[in-house]
Design a protein around this motif. Sequence first.
Motif, PDB file in Angstrom:
ATOM      1  N   ILE A 202       0.835  -1.206   0.000  1.00  0.00           N
ATOM      2  CA  ILE A 202       0.000   0.000   0.000  1.00  0.00           C
ATOM      3  C   ILE A 202       0.868   1.255   0.000  1.00  0.00           C
ATOM      4  O   ILE A 202       0.592   2.232  -0.721  1.00  0.00           O
ATOM      5  N   ALA A 203       1.926   1.243   0.799  1.00  0.00           N
ATOM      6  CA  ALA A 203       2.819   2.394   0.841  1.00  0.00           C
ATOM      7  C   ALA A 203       3.478   2.623  -0.512  1.00  0.00           C
ATOM      8  O   ALA A 203       3.605   3.770  -0.977  1.00  0.00           O
ATOM      9  N   ALA A 204       3.885   1.532  -1.155  1.00  0.00           N
ATOM     10  CA  ALA A 204       4.513   1.656  -2.477  1.00  0.00           C
ATOM     11  C   ALA A 204       3.533   2.242  -3.495  1.00  0.00           C
ATOM     12  O   ALA A 204       3.895   3.115  -4.303  1.00  0.00           O
ATOM     13  N   ILE A 205       2.297   1.770  -3.473  1.00  0.00           N
ATOM     14  CA  ILE A 205       1.282   2.307  -4.383  1.00  0.00           C
ATOM     15  C   ILE A 205       1.060   3.794  -4.119  1.00  0.00           C
ATOM     16  O   ILE A 205       0.944   4.605  -5.049  1.00  0.00           O
TER      17      ILE A 205
ATOM     18  N   LEU B  64       0.162  10.480  -0.836  1.00  0.00           N
ATOM     19  CA  LEU B  64       0.916  10.580   0.415  1.00  0.00           C
ATOM     20  C   LEU B  64       0.131   9.995   1.583  1.00  0.00           C
ATOM     21  O   LEU B  64       0.692   9.303   2.439  1.00  0.00           O
ATOM     22  N   ALA B  65      -1.177  10.267   1.624  1.00  0.00           N
ATOM     23  CA  ALA B  65      -2.008   9.716   2.691  1.00  0.00           C
ATOM     24  C   ALA B  65      -2.009   8.193   2.629  1.00  0.00           C
ATOM     25  O   ALA B  65      -1.900   7.517   3.667  1.00  0.00           O
ATOM     26  N   LEU B  66      -2.105   7.653   1.433  1.00  0.00           N
ATOM     27  CA  LEU B  66      -2.083   6.192   1.280  1.00  0.00           C
ATOM     28  C   LEU B  66      -0.733   5.623   1.704  1.00  0.00           C
ATOM     29  O   LEU B  66      -0.657   4.581   2.378  1.00  0.00           O
ATOM     30  N   ALA B  67       0.353   6.313   1.348  1.00  0.00           N
ATOM     31  CA  ALA B  67       1.692   5.851   1.730  1.00  0.00           C
ATOM     32  C   ALA B  67       1.868   5.868   3.240  1.00  0.00           C
ATOM     33  O   ALA B  67       2.470   4.953   3.826  1.00  0.00           O
ATOM     34  N   VAL B  68       1.333   6.895   3.888  1.00  0.00           N
ATOM     35  CA  VAL B  68       1.449   6.996   5.344  1.00  0.00           C
ATOM     36  C   VAL B  68       0.667   5.882   6.034  1.00  0.00           C
ATOM     37  O   VAL B  68       1.141   5.267   6.997  1.00  0.00           O
ATOM     38  N   ILE B  69      -0.543   5.596   5.535  1.00  0.00           N
ATOM     39  CA  ILE B  69      -1.331   4.491   6.090  1.00  0.00           C
ATOM     40  C   ILE B  69      -0.602   3.169   5.907  1.00  0.00           C
ATOM     41  O   ILE B  69      -0.519   2.335   6.836  1.00  0.00           O
TER      42      ILE B  69
END
Length: 465
Positions: free
Chosen positions: A36-39, A60-65
């Motif tokens: 998920i972070a990579a995506i 960025l929000a997805l990478a942080v999650i």
Amino acid sequence: MFGRSKPTVTTATPAEPEVRTAPAYPEQLGWAGIAIAAIGVVLALHGNHTQDHQQVAEGLALAVIGRGLALGRPPVVRHLAIAAGLLILARFSSARGDAVIEQLALVVAALAALWAPPSPPGTTAQRKRIAALVDSTPNDALAPFAQRLDKSYIFSADGQAAVAYKVRLGVAVASGDPLGAPRSHEDAVRTYLQTANANGWRVAVLGAGEDWTQWWQEREGLRAVAIGRDVIIDVESFSLTGRAFRNLRQAVQRTHNFGVTTAIYDETELPANLRETLREMVQRSKRNPHRGFSMILDALLEEQHAGTKIAVAFDREGNVAGFQRFATADRGREISQDLPWRVPGSPNGVDERLAFDMIEWAKEHGARRVSLCFAAFPDLFEAKPERGFDRVGYWAAHRLDPLIKLESLYRYLRKFHALGKQRYVLLRLRDVFPVVTAMLTLEFGVRRTRRRERRGWRRPALRDS
């Protein structure tokens, strides 16, 4: 020899939130978090390329999650509530057409949702146990400092050993070596590692001794960085005689010539007027009495820590010229110096006189060792280094000395000719930035005093038996 009396004053302490000891997610979800972070990173980079700022924020929000899931960060109700509030802010900002606030709130909400859970400070019951473990820990100059009021504790299964630590910026910084029975040390450390893993905390150690540094390197693959040496006085053999101790002998004699006298008190038995005088002296100084983590106690003059002694120097007129606090371990056989305090304008040599008189007092009362203040990076001050990295460290230490006083502290300590074993910082290289930031803020940041600490139970002082 020494003994510790039982606490005579107790105050009920609110129950602390429990620390998670089992992972919040299955291992597979950690790998999913990495994906998920990579995506998220790919989306953010693509949005940056196409000037799509909304996509950058969502990426960025997805990478942080994903990062939080990969680290195993468990959800915390308070953090989720903050995240929900930020998402509401993002929604209202979107409706008003304020794209910058919307995107910023979205990223910060993701960061808050899986922010590292805190470590609650030790409870009253835990601190009683820690005081007992400190009292049974030999050959560890940093053991008494485990009693700081802001530290958390993890115990071995049999309760005979413990690790003191504090979480800052998602890093569980262990303070020195384990306390208590050596046979239970490894179990306490393993429990500490399991707890850190269950909470998504990075692991680091500040002030590890040489033996445990080798264990951390061999068993956990942590890297070691030497940060200085203990300064250990062997009480039985220490003397001011000899050419090597000429500077120390002169400093002590100078105070005698100026009519300086000293007295040593249990912290709990300080006369009220003297205690108030010392507090006013601390308040007038520019130093922060609450700073520190692994090598300094807190709650100065508040009778919160067992086994503390206060050595006070008086000038010829009976006015306070300086004082030092000393903490104890191993039933009083180990005595460790806290930060020295000196009145500006008092005779030179007051700090040396107080340390020397404490050593003499320790000899009379059956103590084995006195540890003076930690000597940070002593090699930087021995001679001007020639290598590039060492020269940078030498330059920085000299320029920062007005703030951190390392060079002046070293000049004081070297008069005793007692540099001992190395102490180390232990960390994983991938965690350098968060670990260094966490340690610096722990050692030099200002700790907020909690009301429950100000009103908590007072630990008894060591008393001669």
